[in-house]
Design an enzyme around this catalytic site. Structure first.
Site, PDB file in Angstrom:
ATOM      1  N   THR A 172       1.436  -8.288  -8.890  1.00 40.96           N
ATOM      2  CA  THR A 172       2.219  -8.828  -8.064  1.00 40.96           C
ATOM      3  C   THR A 172       2.608 -10.536  -7.989  1.00 40.96           C
ATOM      4  O   THR A 172       3.327 -10.881  -7.683  1.00 40.96           O
ATOM      5  CB  THR A 172       2.223  -8.033  -6.973  1.00 40.96           C
ATOM      6  OG1 THR A 172       2.204  -6.537  -7.680  1.00 40.96           O
ATOM      7  CG2 THR A 172       3.404  -8.082  -5.770  1.00 40.96           C
TER       8      THR A 172
ATOM      9  N   GLU B 250      -1.813  -4.413   2.720  1.00 40.15           N
ATOM     10  CA  GLU B 250      -0.941  -5.082   1.796  1.00 40.15           C
ATOM     11  C   GLU B 250      -0.626  -6.411   1.642  1.00 40.15           C
ATOM     12  O   GLU B 250      -1.067  -7.189   0.379  1.00 40.15           O
ATOM     13  CB  GLU B 250       0.851  -4.963   1.958  1.00 40.15           C
ATOM     14  CG  GLU B 250       1.418  -3.925   1.710  1.00 40.15           C
ATOM     15  CD  GLU B 250       1.688  -3.131   0.264  1.00 40.15           C
ATOM     16  OE1 GLU B 250       0.580  -2.201   0.234  1.00 40.15           O
ATOM     17  OE2 GLU B 250       2.814  -3.645  -0.315  1.00 40.15           O
TER      18      GLU B 250
END
Lengths: 334, 334
Positions: A209, A156
């Protein structure tokens, strides 16, 4: 979950450069890992749940050439890097092999993206988790699902510059997951209410994001934080009590949604359509632009996505919809 | 809990100015209501639990003179007002009678303070709740425990200028209680782990609730708020899972304790003594200065309070200690 075919990593023998029995024919595996809805409205950065659809698939082969390579990616429109050091799947598999001290292992990966990238549904997380689940299975389930979480977090970090766990933890562990703490990492499996469905709509607009995070203020009123953690506690209680009404009352976000929802076209109207059509609760999935509603059954979920997609169509915005039960098991071998 | 003696308020007949059968001899009641630990470390303004000791007692008599009067207060060193409009017990009883449209009822109250005032143990709350429980019992249990909460909040507003519920809700409902939301009020009973004890020490220094609140910053870092609600969710999960270790890991407060603990002498050393002696977790009770530890048994709780009191003694600070099981039932008729 113990692997019945490979009892331990010790059964692997690739020292002569070739995988041998007993895993001949088992040196290949295809794994599905689920999309995830992070935050679950009030639980910014600490809650998430997995769905059974969509998700990504990874095909993995052990080879006689040490090192991890990405052989092929499908379904990504060329967006994802084939460079093994930059791709989250290969990078986290590499990290895993290093951890178990098996850098002698050769791995070939095919990644099949079956879900939209940058949609707020944990796309990178689904790929990374599929890869980690696959290599762990091939190595004889050396680590538990919980133990895989930190490896997926590294992925991530590579994908979005921030090693969060609210997508990877539910993707690996299934169901609803609480990330109680990051330092040290402490993830807790919460109960998954039976019969719960998610109605997900992805309006095809771009909300990276990183940008979505940067919009959020670094300081908040304590008063609002109290409201938020009252709701987080209510949502968690509702999951344990199987109380859909309490879950719904708790699905309120006074801190992040007011800012992030600005980036999502038709957000308020989609909320109205969800609630009018019988949703338990509604909100942004992760950092968006996908939105989701929780429902008591599949039919309600279908009604909601249909109404929301029709609304987006009126706004000239293409969308994708997914109706799925909550995934309680995490990834699976296909 | 239905009252078996008075089936409903309709059985009351005081229209001729005198209480009559069937409650002759039942027009008097003595009620105990428990002290409470608000916040439970991480759950500022939303969590609280009740203990079996200490607590306050209210003796209440129905009379033939409409109106609510405070006849006597013991154990308060003259600190509490006898003026019925200013005393939280009488004021909330009056509010209750108004709500049930029974301003014709006469009530005489004796309040017996059995716990320190301004100690951070919900002293005003225990008195108010005892009064409300008593009048509700005498009127035939017209309202449920949950329905009494708003009346007790009015009392809190009078006592400390802020109508909070994290003391009154557990005092009325017993056990651990979540105040999910204030507007609208939404209180949730959480499970009370069997065998759990509280070790409470009250260092006799003055920390008025109003001042303790004013010290807290109105804005906090979102990052810290996330840490906090991860812990709130963890604590709630731990209660449902009966997982003492998870409860302990979650009893951390990064927002309020760092400020409030400054007002409490020997705070860090008391924490060390609690944890060294086997506490599940430790922190400030409400706005302090009392501190509390949760333990798995009575003996551990006693060891902790003993060590902490010895430490306070060395600092020349008088203290009181209470060791009690968690109260799961709320107030009781004595």
């Amino acid at each position: 979950m113990p692997n019945n075919n490979l009892s331990s990593a010790e059964t692997l023998d690739i020292t002569d450069g070739k995988a041998k029995a007993p895993f001949e024919g088992l040196g290949m595996i295809r794994v599905f890992a689920p999309a995830t809805v992070a935050n679950v409205v009030c639980g910014f950065d600490v809650l998430g749940f997995a769905v059974n659809e969509p998700g990504d698939e990874v095909e993995m082969r052990l080879t006689d050439t040490p090192g991890v390579i990405i052989k092929r990616i499908t379904g990504d429109d060329g967006k994802l890097p084939l460079d093994a050091a930059k791709n989250t799947v290969s990078a986290s598999v590499q990290h895993y092999l290093q951890h178990i001290n098996r850098l002698d292992v050769g791995v070939e990966i095919e990644l099949h993206k079956k879900m939209p990238i940058g949609s707020g549904l944990g796309s990178s997380s689904a790929s990374t988790v599929a890869g980690l689940f696959a290599i762990n299975k091939l190595m004889g389930d050396l680590l538990t699902a919980k133990e895989l979480v930190p490896f997926a977090m590294k992925g991530e970090e590579l994908a979005c510059g921030y090693g969060h766990a609210d997508n990877v933890a539910p993707a690996i562990m299934g169901g609803f997951v609480l990330v109680r703490s990051y330092e040290p990492l402490d993830v807790i499996s919460l109960p998954t209410p039976a019969g719960m469905f998610a109605a997900i709509v992805y309006p095809q607009v771009d909300v990276p994001t990183k940008d979505a995070r940067q919009m959020i203020r670094s300081k908040v009123f304590l008063k609002d934080a109290v409201t938020q953690w009252g709701n987080v506690a209510g949502l968690v209680s509702g999951l344990f009590m199987n109380d859909f009404d309490l879950i719904g009352r708790s699905m309120k976000d006074v801190l992040v949604e007011p800012t992030r929802s600005i980036l999502i076209p038709g957000f308020e109207e989609m909320r109205n359509l969800a609630m009018e059509n019988g949703a338990i609760g509604f909100g942004i999935s992760g950092s968006g632009p996908s939105v989701f509603a929780l429902t008591k059954d599949e039919e309600t979920a279908k009604k909601i996505t249909k109404a929301q997609q029709q609304h987006l169509h009126k706004l000239n915005i293409n969308s994708k919809a997914f109706v799925s039960s909550v995934n309680a098991e995490g990834p699976r071998v296909m």
